[in-house]
Structure formats: C-alpha cells, structure tokens
Scaffold this motif. Structure first.
Motif, PDB file in Angstrom:
ATOM      1  N   ALA A  92      12.958  30.954 -29.388  1.00 44.43           N
ATOM      2  CA  ALA A  92      11.848  31.235 -28.476  1.00 44.43           C
ATOM      3  C   ALA A  92      11.333  29.924 -27.861  1.00 44.43           C
ATOM      4  O   ALA A  92      11.040  29.856 -26.659  1.00 44.43           O
ATOM      5  CB  ALA A  92      10.733  31.953 -29.228  1.00 44.43           C
ATOM      6  N   LEU A  93      11.247  28.904 -28.704  1.00 49.01           N
ATOM      7  CA  LEU A  93      10.835  27.587 -28.223  1.00 49.01           C
ATOM      8  C   LEU A  93      11.827  27.058 -27.176  1.00 49.01           C
ATOM      9  O   LEU A  93      11.439  26.564 -26.113  1.00 49.01           O
ATOM     10  CB  LEU A  93      10.744  26.628 -29.420  1.00 49.01           C
ATOM     11  CG  LEU A  93      10.460  25.153 -29.138  1.00 49.01           C
ATOM     12  CD1 LEU A  93       9.082  24.992 -28.506  1.00 49.01           C
ATOM     13  CD2 LEU A  93      10.540  24.334 -30.434  1.00 49.01           C
ATOM     14  N   LEU A  94      13.101  27.199 -27.493  1.00 48.28           N
ATOM     15  CA  LEU A  94      14.142  26.721 -26.576  1.00 48.28           C
ATOM     16  C   LEU A  94      14.050  27.410 -25.214  1.00 48.28           C
ATOM     17  O   LEU A  94      14.205  26.764 -24.172  1.00 48.28           O
ATOM     18  CB  LEU A  94      15.517  26.946 -27.207  1.00 48.28           C
ATOM     19  CG  LEU A  94      16.739  26.582 -26.359  1.00 48.28           C
ATOM     20  CD1 LEU A  94      16.730  25.092 -25.999  1.00 48.28           C
ATOM     21  CD2 LEU A  94      18.035  26.923 -27.087  1.00 48.28           C
ATOM     22  N   ASP A  95      13.798  28.710 -25.245  1.00 51.21           N
ATOM     23  CA  ASP A  95      13.660  29.449 -23.979  1.00 51.21           C
ATOM     24  C   ASP A  95      12.572  28.844 -23.100  1.00 51.21           C
ATOM     25  O   ASP A  95      12.753  28.643 -21.908  1.00 51.21           O
ATOM     26  CB  ASP A  95      13.306  30.911 -24.268  1.00 51.21           C
ATOM     27  CG  ASP A  95      14.541  31.784 -24.255  1.00 51.21           C
ATOM     28  OD1 ASP A  95      15.627  31.238 -23.959  1.00 51.21           O
ATOM     29  OD2 ASP A  95      14.419  32.985 -24.546  1.00 51.21           O
ATOM     30  N   GLN A  96      11.448  28.561 -23.719  1.00 53.54           N
ATOM     31  CA  GLN A  96      10.332  27.969 -22.974  1.00 53.54           C
ATOM     32  C   GLN A  96      10.709  26.593 -22.440  1.00 53.54           C
ATOM     33  O   GLN A  96      10.429  26.262 -21.297  1.00 53.54           O
ATOM     34  CB  GLN A  96       9.108  27.823 -23.898  1.00 53.54           C
ATOM     35  CG  GLN A  96       8.429  29.116 -24.244  1.00 53.54           C
ATOM     36  CD  GLN A  96       7.251  28.841 -25.156  1.00 53.54           C
ATOM     37  OE1 GLN A  96       7.444  28.577 -26.344  1.00 53.54           O
ATOM     38  NE2 GLN A  96       6.049  28.866 -24.610  1.00 53.54           N
ATOM     39  N   ILE A  97      11.341  25.798 -23.305  1.00 56.03           N
ATOM     40  CA  ILE A  97      11.704  24.432 -22.909  1.00 56.03           C
ATOM     41  C   ILE A  97      12.733  24.449 -21.777  1.00 56.03           C
ATOM     42  O   ILE A  97      12.617  23.709 -20.805  1.00 56.03           O
ATOM     43  CB  ILE A  97      12.222  23.646 -24.146  1.00 56.03           C
ATOM     44  CG1 ILE A  97      11.062  23.378 -25.115  1.00 56.03           C
ATOM     45  CG2 ILE A  97      12.900  22.358 -23.754  1.00 56.03           C
ATOM     46  CD1 ILE A  97       9.932  22.542 -24.543  1.00 56.03           C
ATOM     47  N   ASN A  98      13.734  25.307 -21.911  1.00 59.50           N
ATOM     48  CA  ASN A  98      14.749  25.386 -20.848  1.00 59.50           C
ATOM     49  C   ASN A  98      14.129  25.768 -19.508  1.00 59.50           C
ATOM     50  O   ASN A  98      14.533  25.266 -18.456  1.00 59.50           O
ATOM     51  CB  ASN A  98      15.831  26.405 -21.214  1.00 59.50           C
ATOM     52  CG  ASN A  98      17.009  25.757 -21.925  1.00 59.50           C
ATOM     53  OD1 ASN A  98      17.230  24.545 -21.812  1.00 59.50           O
ATOM     54  ND2 ASN A  98      17.758  26.550 -22.668  1.00 59.50           N
ATOM     55  N   SER A  99      13.146  26.669 -19.554  1.00 58.34           N
ATOM     56  CA  SER A  99      12.627  27.157 -18.276  1.00 58.34           C
ATOM     57  C   SER A  99      11.647  26.174 -17.634  1.00 58.34           C
ATOM     58  O   SER A  99      11.344  26.304 -16.453  1.00 58.34           O
ATOM     59  CB  SER A  99      11.987  28.532 -18.456  1.00 58.34           C
ATOM     60  OG  SER A  99      10.921  28.427 -19.373  1.00 58.34           O
TER      61      SER A  99
END
Lengths: 433, 481
Positions: free
Chosen positions: A195-202
């Motif tokens: 979930a953290l990665l999703d935010q960071i990628n976006s």
C-alpha cells in the motif's frame, strides 16, 4: 516401420523409425530430471564392473543383484536394487566430451552439431512448447534449488523460458522459496508495504511511462495472488507426514525430490532437481560413501511414491549427469583414488511416462571403457522425452534472427545420434489408453 | 571511393558540421521545461556512464552546488573515472562474447588477459580505429597477445563465421556482403606445452584461389601470396570508412540514449534507415574529426540539450529498466552486502574478492541466479539486445518478497550506520532517499512516510528497512529515467 525393414541403409531405417514415432500419442505430462551435476561414476552406480579388477572397481568390489534377475547395480544402491522393475538403465550414453560446460550443454540441449547457435535446454524447450496449454499456478519449469548457470540455458529462446530457481533449503524447517515464501515478512506486513509502495509510485517526482506503470500494477497484482494463494502450500513440506519426509531422506536431495513429487502432482511440466558434488577427482570413494546412500534413498522414494500415487505412468524420471567418470581409478597423486571426467560411455536411469521399465539398454565392455552396442546420444534421449511429452522431435523452434531452426539439430546425424529410444516405448500400452 | 571523392566528402562534412552542436540536428527542439532536474541528471548520468549510483554524500553536495557548470564538470569527471572504464569494458566484453567456457571457451587466463587489454585501451581512450586494427591484426599467444582471443572466441572457427562477426561488430550488418571471408582463411591455431595456451597464427602457405576479393558492391581488394590477407581488409575497414565510423557513433548514441538512430544498433539494412540522418552524419563527422575519440563523442552527446531532456522527448533519452549488473550492484551498494562470485572453471573453484561489482566480473561464465533473473548478457552472441531489459513478473517477485533481499536490507551495515547517526525519521528518510534514489525526498513523500510510521509503530531500524524496501521496489529505482 515397414519401410525400415526393406532398407538396409541404417540412416534411412532410423529416419523411418523417427517418423513413425512422431505420431506417438503423448503419454507423459511431466518430467523430473535428477541432475547429478559434476558427473557421477557410472561404474559405481548403474553399470558396475565387479570383475574388472581393483584398478577399476576401486573400493567398491561388490555389485548387487536387483529384483530383475540378472540385472546388477552398485552395492551402494540397495533400495534401488529392490525396485529395478520400475526403471530402465541406459548404459550406453555417449557424447565424447570431457569438459563440464560443453558436456553439460550437449547433455541438456542434445546439440552436438558444433554450430554457432546456442540452443535452449530441453527444460526451456518444454516450457516454451507448453506455455499455452499449461495453466497451473506455478511456473512451468522449476529448478530445485537452482539451475546450472554454466551456460545460458534459455539459448536463443531467451530468458523467459529459463527455469524458476526456488533457492532456499527444503531440508530445513521451512522451505523458503525465493519470492514466494518469506518467513521474515508476514502477510500483513507485505500488504502494508504494498500500500505504501502504491502511494510512493504515484507521487514520484519522476513521471513513469504509463505503459510501465500498467505493467508494474499487473505484475504486482499477479505476484500478490501468487504469494498469498495456493502456490506456497505446494512447497509446504509440513503437509507431508514425518514418515514421508524420512522416506526421502532429510537432506537437500531427498527433500528436493519430495518437493518435485508435489510439483508434479500440481501439474508442473518440468522439474529439475540439481544436486552438486559429483565431480569427485579426489576422495572419490569417501565422498561416494556419503552421497550414494542419499541418492539411493531419494530416488527409490521418488519412484515408489510416484508409483503409489499413480503418477509414474505420466511422469518421466531421468537421473544422470553431464558425463560419467573414468572407469579406471586414478590412484596416483594428486588424485589418490579419484575418477576423472568421462564422456565416452556413461549411464542414465530412466523411468515412467510411458518408458518401459525393467530393461537394460546398451552395453559397455568388461572395463566400461567402450560401448559395445546401442549407443545413445543426448538428442536420442531428449527426443524420446519430447515424443512422450507430445512434442514432435523433428519440429522446429523460432530463432530471433535465423528463421526457424530444428528442435534437435543433431537428431538423425551420424556420430551425433543413433535414433530415438523406440525400444523403450511401450506402444501397446499407449494405444490401449 | 577514390581519393578525390574522400577528400570531397570530408570537406562537405567539415563545412556542414562546422559550428553546430548536436542539438541543431534534432528535428523537434525539446522545450525548455523538458530539461531534467539536477537530481534526474545526476542519477541518469551516473548510471549511463558508470552503471553505478552516486555516493549519497556526493549526491547531496552536487544537488546543493550552485556552480552553473556543474553538469559539464560531472560529465568530465565521470568520463575520466574508473567507473566509466569498467562500464565500457563490460560493454565491449559483451560484444566480443568474453567467457571462460561455453560457447566462447577462452578459459580464465585468456579472459583475464583479454579484459586487461580492453581495459588498458579504454582507460587510455585509444582511438577506436586503432583499437580495432590491433584487435583484427593480432597474432601470437592468447596469454601474451591478448587481442588474439578475438579469433578464439568462436565455437566453430571458420573464416565465414569470423567474417560474419566482423561485419556485425564493425559494420553493423547482420547479413554478410562480399567475399571478404577469404581474408581470414589463413588463420590457424596451435597449442603449446603451457596448459591452455594457444597460438593464433597466419599460415601464409594457404593457396590463393582468387587474388581479387569483392568486399562490397563497389570495392575490390587485392591479395598477394605470402602476405597476411587480413591487412588489406582491415586497411579498407578502418581507413576513411564512413560506415565503420557511423556504426560506432550510432552505438555510442545507443549506449547513452537507450535507442539508436539506427535501431537496433547492429541491424543496419537499407530497409531500416536512420531515424535522423543528418544527426547521424553529424555524430559520424564529429567522431572522425576527433580521431575516433570515443569519450569525446560521449562528452558531446552528454552535454547536449537533447540528452538532458525528459525521458520520452522525441529523439531523446528512452526510459529503460536497469541492466542486470546495475540492479545487482545498486542493491549491493545500498545494503553494503555483496554477493560472492565464484568461477567454476577450472577446478578448484576461484572465489572473486568479496565486493567485486557485477559489472567487473568480465566473464559471463561467472554468474548468479539474480543476474540471470534480470537478464544479464549471455555473451553467446554479439547483439546488443542480448542484454534482456524486459521487465518480468518474476523480477518484481524477487524484489517484493525474496528472503535473500529482505535479509540484506535487515542486516545492512549501511542502514545500521545511518540509524545510529540519524535518530529521527525525517533525517533518516532523507539519507536513505539519497542512498537509493540520489535525491531529496519530496514534501509529499515525507508526508506519506510519516503517516506510514504513525500507523506502523516500530523501531527506527525497522522503519529504515521498510523505506529501503519501498524505494527498491519503486518504478523510479528499477528504471533509468
């Protein structure tokens, strides 16, 4: 077949047999290759020479009779001796190459043509051929615990068809399959991180291409399903009884064979169990004292277990290395009782998948240094495996720049091939099915 | 081409290219707002030139520096660095298929000598045409005259196969033209009493069947009995041969930009024309005029506006997944834990010094499962596309959930050190972002990580592990943008 009877030319007869075999129905669904990396000594295992004298049999004077009367194998393999009716021994494997890499290449591609093209391994070819028909959740070609990387086994098919290396240690408490089972990271932790990665990628200041973004999303979804789904259960050895685990032997090879059985049960078309340490130039007999009992138990357990579960008829099991070892013992320093590389005559154990059991194919002379009859070249064995797997051994593969190339460039060529193993194909059985 | 035509051509090239930088040949001038930030420039350029990430302290000072010529200075210092030599040696090793065993079978001593020879020439920036001359005219022992390994790196050493490979490497052609293979018909090989030593020599007794050899549609060369027939061919290849220069100039463009002007860079055909012919001509001219100076051409390209524009700008830099070696070395640099590389040829095995970067292995026979997973060049063929930079689900699976990688991050001495020095989350995030992405965290990122830390109460060290995991798994990390 009829044509074969009327033509004296051996080459043409072989061709006739090949073409008659290519219509053979598929009998096998999976292949397990037990690869004895480094080259096992055939005279201490599947082709003993108890009458050749101490310079040959070294410290292993005895051979034992198997449950197939008249068939003897090395005395260090008593469990296998009790089930010789379940497998066949090829005692006339040959390619004549004594260097690891080139022999390994020849043995797992079947290519002895010496051409400039690097062929894929037969595992990679089966992966390629089965990519559309195979729909299991696991990769179609798996190596326990890692493939031999001495040459690029994807060959001209490329990286996508190489094996999935599990890594990890199946003999340990928990078999940590790289990427699938990670005891350090709990499922909730991984979900939090994702979930953290999703935010960071976006919100990255570097704007990624939308196609790449899409690919990442797809692969992440696919991988999460993979990690959280049934795949991990297939590798979970705690689902097996202690008795079953002990039957295979609590060591790397034994437990890898047990995993291989589970993978075949799950429909994986090609499993490569690679075991190293067979390159015994020195301390040969001391090391064989440790390794042969493990091999004996693991292979015996695998064959009987597959048979009891009704999987042996649809699973080809192959066991051998890139070459054999010199029948004559090197007593002198610095070897002090070692055996060197020997590609001229060596053995393979083959079983299941429609291959006739309880036979001996080929024969070596009194010392094991010469083949007396029925040479079997790598492409003959691999072509037979293809046939049983429903792949036409005379078919072709696409090369990225050279058009199509023959699947087995050596098949049917003099000194590179001696015909598919039609002697071992139980046509009667396959037509009944 | 006769002498007058050559002079005329050179004159035309000299006049037309005078005073222009590369950017004047770009069809669509990149708008100024496409110029990449210092941080993007820093990471992109380090990866392009050296295949490595900058040290975090270096990244921090570069980003803070207000020196207006800091980009040009960075380019110069990187081109002069050992990292650049290592990267170029690897690229050449891939093209020349340097491997101890199958299929090149150079054997470790030959591999080492060959790599050292390449590295020396690259470090000295030997003019390209001279280096190729030395390579192709070599003879002698594979240990003492390392360039002869060129003629040994073929599983089947026939004149036709060798000539095909020369066409591919130096003329960019996948199909062979002319009858030039005759020029390599005198090559012969013999062993010595030294283990694995091999002498490559020219057998001048090979009978001559045809003394006039057609190289291409317009060129014939003459062979004389009793002489080395490679010489007239190599003279033709390397002296004022525009195609020869253009192929290398285009290859350099490809190495930097990720896409050739002729693409793929080793697939020159009439029906695969350059996407920008005047640019290609300008690069070729620059290359020839500067005496086939590879690093000078790299410098010119790296300083251009088109290179320093956002990925995806027409005619410019193409975003691409990091090479296998670059991924593996970056993980080793970030965590401070390297893989142990072992050469299994010959026995007993040779252990590389711990910490040897993957780009310096120099031998495709030495590998690791992770290098294989990320599509390291097999060195089976001489194509540039042997580097498989295609993203696969399995690669992401490794980054997401591998115990091996997780252990490296958890046990990382680098992160242990950072957590000791920087006691609060904000500072730690900044140091880790400099370490993995060579930039400062944005305000938005600070906020996201802060929220995450508040939701997931854990030690600072475990927080560090989660940050590194996230950044290594980001698209930004896995690609060069």
């Amino acid at each position: 077949m009829i044509l074969g009877h009327y033509i004296n030319s051996k080459g043409l007869a072989v061709l006739a047999l090949i073409s008659s075999m290519s219509v053979q129905a598929q009998t096998a669904k999976s292949v397990i290759l037990i690869y004895l990396d480094g080259g096992p000594a055939q005279t201490d295992t599947f082709d003993p020479k108890p009458d050749a004298g101490r310079d040959y049999f070294g410290l292993y004077k005895d051979a034992i009779e198997t449950n197939v009367p008249g068939t003897f194998i090395g005395a260090k393999l008593p469990l296998l001796a009790s089930i010789a009716d379940k497998y066949t021994l090829i005692r006339s494997m040959t390619h004549g190459i004594n260097a690891h890499e080139s022999a390994h290449y020849a043995m797992i591609t079947g290519d002895l043509s010496g051409g400039p093209v690097v062929y894929p391994s037969f595992g990679a070819v089966i992966n390629f051929e089965k990519q559309h028909s195979y729909s299991g959740i696991l990769p179609p070609y798996i190596s326990l615990t890692s493939a031999n990387s001495r040459f690029n086994e994807g060959g001209f098919l490329g990286n996508n068809y190489k094996s999935f290396d599990t890594g990890g240690s199946p003999e340990k408490g928990k078999f940590e399959v790289e990427g699938i089972i990670n005891t350090w990271v709990k499922p909730q932790k991984l979900a939090d991180r994702m979930a953290l990665l999703d935010q960071i990628n976006s919100c990255s200041p570097v704007k990624a291409d939308s196609a790449i973004q899409l690919l990442f999303d797809n692969y992440h979804r696919k991988n999460m399903n993979f990690i959280t789904g049934d795949a991990k259960n297939i590798f979970d050895l705690s689902t097996e009884s202690k008795a079953m685990r002990d039957k295979y032997g609590m060591n790397r090879l034994g437990q890898s064979c047990l995993v291989a059985r589970k993978l075949v049960q799950a429909g994986v078309p090609f499993v490569n169990v690679r075991t190293t340490g067979w390159d015994t130039h020195k301390m040969h007999f001391q090391r064989m004292n440790e390794m042969l009992p493990e091999l004996d138990r693991a292979l015996w357990a695998l064959l009987t277990d597959l048979d009891e579960k009704g999987l042996l008829d649809s699973t080809i099991v192959l066991c051998g290395g890139e070459f054999g070892r010199t029948p004559k013992v090197l007593w002198e320093a610095p070897w002090n009782g070692g055996r060197s590389h020997f590609g001229k005559a060596f053995s393979y154990l083959v079983a299941g998948g429609g291959l006739m059991p309880g036979k001996i194919l080929g024969r070596t002379d009194a010392t094991g240094e010469e083949i007396l009859d029925r040479k079997v070249y790598p492409c003959d064995l691999i072509g037979t495996v293809y046939t049983l797997m429903g792949i036409d051994p005379n078919g072709t593969l696409p090369h990225p720049s050279e058009g199509t190339l023959p699947l087995l460039p050596s098949l049917g060529k003099k000194d590179q091939s001696n015909g598919l193993l039609y002697e071992l194909i139980n046509t009667q059985k396959s037509t009944e099915k | 081409m006769n002498q007058l035509q050559v002079i005329l051509l050179l004159w035309i090239i000299a006049v037309t290219s005078f005073g222009h930088s590369i950017d004047s040949y770009i069809k669509q001038k990149p708008p100024h707002d496409k110029r990449i930030s210092d941080a993007e420039f820093l990471r992109r350029t380090f990866i392009v030139i050296t295949g490595r990430l900058p040290q975090p302290t270096f990244a921090e000072s570069f980003l803070k520096s207000e020196n207006p010529s800091k980009r040009a200075q960075l380019i110069d210092s990187l081109l002069a660095s050992e990292g650049c030599n290592a990267m170029l040696t690897m690229r050449w090793g891939d093209m020349l298929r340097i491997k101890s065993e199958f299929p090149s079978k150079l054997w470790p001593n030959g591999v080492q000598a060959y790599n050292r020879w390449l590295h020396e020439h690259i470090a000295e920036n030997t003019p390209y045409h001279q280096m190729v001359r030395e390579l192709l005219l070599s003879q002698g022992s594979n240990f003492r005259q390392p360039a002869v390994n060129f003629y040994r790196a073929f599983p089947k050493r026939t004149p036709a196969i060798i000539y095909n490979n020369i066409n591919l490497l130096f003329l960019g052609s996948r199909s062979t033209r002319g009858d030039g293979s005759t020029c390599f018909a005198q090559l012969n090989y013999k062993n010595t009493k030294e283990w694995k030593e091999e002498i490559v020599f020219i057998d001048t007794h090979v009978p001559i069947f045809n003394s006039s050899i057609r190289i291409n549609d317009s060129t014939n060369i003459k062979l004389n009995a009793g002489t080395d027939w490679r010489i007239p061919y190599v003279n033709w290849l390397t002296n004022n041969n525009t195609q020869f220069a253009a192929v290398m100039a285009n290859r350099i463009w490809y190495w930097i930009m990720g896409k050739g002007i002729v693409d793929e860079p080793d697939d020159w055909r009439d029906d695969n024309p350059p996407s920008n012919e005047s640019l290609l001509n300008a690069l070729t001219t620059h290359f020839i005029k500067n005496g086939y100076n590879v690093k000078a051409l790299m410098r010119e390209i790296l300083n251009s506006d088109i290179y320093q524009s956002a990925a995806g700008t027409p005619g410019g830099f193409v975003s691409q997944r990091l090479l296998a070696e670059v991924v593996v070395d970056a993980i080793a640099d970030i965590t401070g834990i390297s893989d142990q590389y072992i050469s299994r040829v010959p026995e007993p095995f040779t252990f590389y010094p711990l910490g040897t970067p993957a780009i310096e292995l120099g031998d495709a026979t030495v590998s690791s499962p992770v290098l294989e997973l990320f599509g390291r060049a097999s060195r089976d063929i001489s194509f540039e596309n042997q580097h498989n930079i295609q993203l696969t689900a399995q690669q992401l699976l490794y980054l997401m959930n591998s115990s091996e990688l997780e252990n490296k991050i958890r046990q990382s001495p680098v992160l242990n050190g950072l957590c000791k020095t920087y006691k609060n989350q904000v500072q730690l995030l900044q140091q880790i972002t400099l370490l993995t992405l060579s930039r400062m965290p944005t305000a938005k990122e600070r906020e996201i990580y802060k929220t995450y830390a508040n939701l997931n109460k854990q030690s600072l060290r475990n927080f560090a592990t989660d940050i590194v995991w996230t950044q290594i798994n980001s698209i930004e990390f896995l690609y060069n943008h």
